[in-house]
Write an enzyme that holds these catalytic residues in place. Structure first.
Site, PDB file in Angstrom:
ATOM      1  N   SER A  89     -35.103  46.497 -33.923  1.00 31.71           N
ATOM      2  CA  SER A  89     -34.859  47.936 -33.981  1.00 31.71           C
ATOM      3  C   SER A  89     -33.425  48.305 -33.622  1.00 31.71           C
ATOM      4  O   SER A  89     -33.065  49.481 -33.662  1.00 31.71           O
ATOM      5  CB  SER A  89     -35.816  48.660 -33.035  1.00 31.71           C
ATOM      6  OG  SER A  89     -35.534  48.326 -31.695  1.00 31.71           O
ATOM      7  N   THR A 209     -35.776  52.363 -31.680  1.00 31.87           N
ATOM      8  CA  THR A 209     -34.481  52.737 -31.136  1.00 31.87           C
ATOM      9  C   THR A 209     -34.571  52.488 -29.645  1.00 31.87           C
ATOM     10  O   THR A 209     -35.658  52.465 -29.093  1.00 31.87           O
ATOM     11  CB  THR A 209     -34.222  54.242 -31.391  1.00 31.87           C
ATOM     12  OG1 THR A 209     -34.017  54.449 -32.789  1.00 31.87           O
ATOM     13  CG2 THR A 209     -33.001  54.779 -30.651  1.00 31.87           C
ATOM     14  N   THR A 227     -29.365  52.070 -32.086  1.00 31.71           N
ATOM     15  CA  THR A 227     -30.413  51.766 -33.079  1.00 31.71           C
ATOM     16  C   THR A 227     -29.840  51.149 -34.350  1.00 31.71           C
ATOM     17  O   THR A 227     -28.659  51.339 -34.666  1.00 31.71           O
ATOM     18  CB  THR A 227     -31.147  53.067 -33.467  1.00 31.71           C
ATOM     19  OG1 THR A 227     -32.291  52.760 -34.258  1.00 31.71           O
ATOM     20  CG2 THR A 227     -30.255  53.997 -34.277  1.00 31.71           C
ATOM     21  N   ARG A 237     -27.226  56.639 -44.811  1.00 32.87           N
ATOM     22  CA  ARG A 237     -28.026  57.610 -44.042  1.00 32.87           C
ATOM     23  C   ARG A 237     -27.733  57.448 -42.542  1.00 32.87           C
ATOM     24  O   ARG A 237     -27.683  56.353 -42.008  1.00 32.87           O
ATOM     25  CB  ARG A 237     -29.501  57.385 -44.320  1.00 32.87           C
ATOM     26  CG  ARG A 237     -30.455  58.266 -43.508  1.00 32.87           C
ATOM     27  CD  ARG A 237     -30.964  57.574 -42.266  1.00 32.87           C
ATOM     28  NE  ARG A 237     -31.988  58.345 -41.571  1.00 32.87           N
ATOM     29  CZ  ARG A 237     -32.447  58.044 -40.367  1.00 32.87           C
ATOM     30  NH1 ARG A 237     -31.982  56.993 -39.726  1.00 32.87           N
ATOM     31  NH2 ARG A 237     -33.367  58.782 -39.799  1.00 32.87           N
ATOM     32  N   THR A 260     -36.477  58.690 -29.893  1.00 32.80           N
ATOM     33  CA  THR A 260     -36.782  57.610 -30.822  1.00 32.80           C
ATOM     34  C   THR A 260     -37.707  58.194 -31.881  1.00 32.80           C
ATOM     35  O   THR A 260     -38.472  59.098 -31.576  1.00 32.80           O
ATOM     36  CB  THR A 260     -37.591  56.505 -30.114  1.00 32.80           C
ATOM     37  OG1 THR A 260     -36.941  56.158 -28.931  1.00 32.80           O
ATOM     38  CG2 THR A 260     -37.731  55.281 -30.966  1.00 32.80           C
ATOM     39  N   GLY A 261     -37.681  57.654 -33.081  1.00 32.36           N
ATOM     40  CA  GLY A 261     -38.608  58.135 -34.101  1.00 32.36           C
ATOM     41  C   GLY A 261     -37.867  58.705 -35.290  1.00 32.36           C
ATOM     42  O   GLY A 261     -36.714  58.344 -35.530  1.00 32.36           O
TER      43      GLY A 261
HETATM   44  N1  ASP Z   1     -34.410  57.649 -34.600  1.00 33.02           N
HETATM   45  C1  ASP Z   1     -33.972  56.565 -35.420  1.00 33.02           C
HETATM   46  C2  ASP Z   1     -33.377  57.112 -36.678  1.00 33.02           C
HETATM   47  O1  ASP Z   1     -33.884  58.089 -37.211  1.00 33.02           O
HETATM   48  C3  ASP Z   1     -35.015  55.594 -35.830  1.00 33.02           C
HETATM   49  C4  ASP Z   1     -36.049  55.256 -34.861  1.00 33.02           C
HETATM   50  O2  ASP Z   1     -35.999  55.628 -33.718  1.00 33.02           O
HETATM   51  O3  ASP Z   1     -36.964  54.567 -35.276  1.00 33.02           O
HETATM   52  O4  ASP Z   1     -32.458  56.520 -37.169  1.00 33.02           O
END
Ligand code: ASP
Length: 354
Positions: A89, A209, A227, A237, A260-261
């Site tokens: 991650s 992340t 991340t 992106r 995170t997310g």
């Molecule tokens: N927040 C991170 C992103 O959107 C990805 C993640 O946390 O899974 O890049």
């Protein structure tokens, strides 16, 4: 491995702690009990509760316990996780974008100086959080992206490396061959045995992340979010992690928060800033993380009443109290690693919406 501390059990054990366990709401001065983890400073927490996350806060504790700064502690902890080849991650071994290129995002904030730095779409450097720190300390900018961020890193002696590991490459190749039966990746159609042609099951879309937050012995607060972003993301992106106020926010008078997310939700809601402001208004870190999920849920509810946010939030206040939350979505209880004078603990937060 330390056993997880359930939020409610933990509260039971710490009932009667007094001032440290109480928060005062700005409006109305109503005292409310903390619903989350109660620590003491210095302290360091990370959203990673796995072995590497635990090692990261243990190693960084060496800095905090000998009078070092929260800033040095969060950088060291983040680096431990970033260079771990098995962690898909973040950093080295992080899953790549749809073209098979690892593009890293990271941010850092120093509450002591109200300074911030970040990098986005950085390629070839295992420790993007250290490059973010250079942006913060050695330039008059906050955010640098892509080739410019890489040039900056190289100018400070970083050597670009291949960030793909055997495992991350295999995962990406699986994804490329399995994402569609309308493209030409994979064995020729006439030789395809559907079972065997797949390099290995349907690869999951991957979130992940790392947030690291700390308060040092002087009461200064720092944080890092780092991340490899959403796996298989579109080239270029950028997620929430390098966006100050979205993936990370630190305020020396209040505390720190990280996310995170799905970064798109976090960017639109300025979630980490929101959490810090909720803590400023008297909410505990645990409550503030849940408040952020509810805030996002409500906004989407106007167009999709069933929507549940997919983010995990972690927060730490200036007194050393902490919390974390995510929504159900088929997952277990959210956890974080915590290291303070009491030792290493795995804290279990709240699964919002249960
Ligand atoms: N927040 C991170 C992103 O959107 C990805 C993640 O946390 O899974 O890049």
């Amino acid at each position: 491995m330390p056993s997880p501390i359930n939020r409610r059990l933990f509260l039971g054990r710490t009932a009667g702690l007094g001032a440290g366990a109480l928060f005062v709401r700005a409006a109305g001065l109503e005292a409310v009990p903390s619903r989350g983890g109660i620590g003491r400073t210095p302290i360091i927490v990370t959203s990673h509760s796995n072995e590497t996350g635990q090692r990261a806060v243990q190693d960084a504790w060496g800095i905090l316990s000998s009078g070092g700064s929260a800033l040095d502690a969060v950088e060291l902890a983040a680096n431990v996780i970033e260079v771990d080849p098995e962690d898909m991650s973040v950093g080295y071994g992080g899953l790549p974008n749809e073209d098979g290129v690892v593009q890293l995002d990271a941010s850092i904030m120093d509450g002591r100086t109200y300074n911030a730095g970040a990098v986005a779409s950085l390629e070839g450097i295992k420790t993007p959080s250290s490059v973010a720190r250079l942006v913060m300390e050695r330039t008059d900018h906050v955010l640098m992206v892509g080739p410019g961020a890489l040039d900056l890193a190289k100018s400070f002696g970083f050597e670009p490396e291949d960030l793909m590991t055997e495992t991350s490459r295999a995962r990406w190749l699986e994804w490329r061959e399995n994402r569609s039966d309308q493209d030409d990746w994979g064995p020729p159609d006439h030789l395809k045995d559907r079972e065997e042609a797949q390099l290995g099951g349907e690869p999951a879309f991957h979130y992940g992340t790392v947030n690291v937050l700390a308060v040092d012995g002087n009461g200064d607060v720092s944080g890092i979010t780092t991340t490899s972003g959403l796996s298989w993301k579109i080239n270029g992106r950028v997620g929430d992690s390098p966006i100050i106020g979205a993936g990370l926010y630190v305020d020396n008078d209040v505390g720190a928060a990280g996310a995170t997310g799905r970064g798109e939700d976090v960017i639109k809601s300025c979630a980490s800033y929101f959490i810090v402001e909720r803590m400023r208004a008297g909410r505990s870190p645990q409550q503030a993380c849940e408040d952020a999920l509810e805030m996002i849920r409500r906004r989407y509810a106007k167009v999709n009443p069933a929507f549940m946010p997919g983010e995990k939030f972690v927060a730490l206040n200036k007194d050393g109290d902490y919390g974390c939350a995510w929504s159900y979505g088929g997952r277990g209880i959210p956890q974080m690693s915590v290291r303070d004078e009491a030792g290493l603990q795995i804290y279990e937060g709240v699964r919002f919406g249960d």
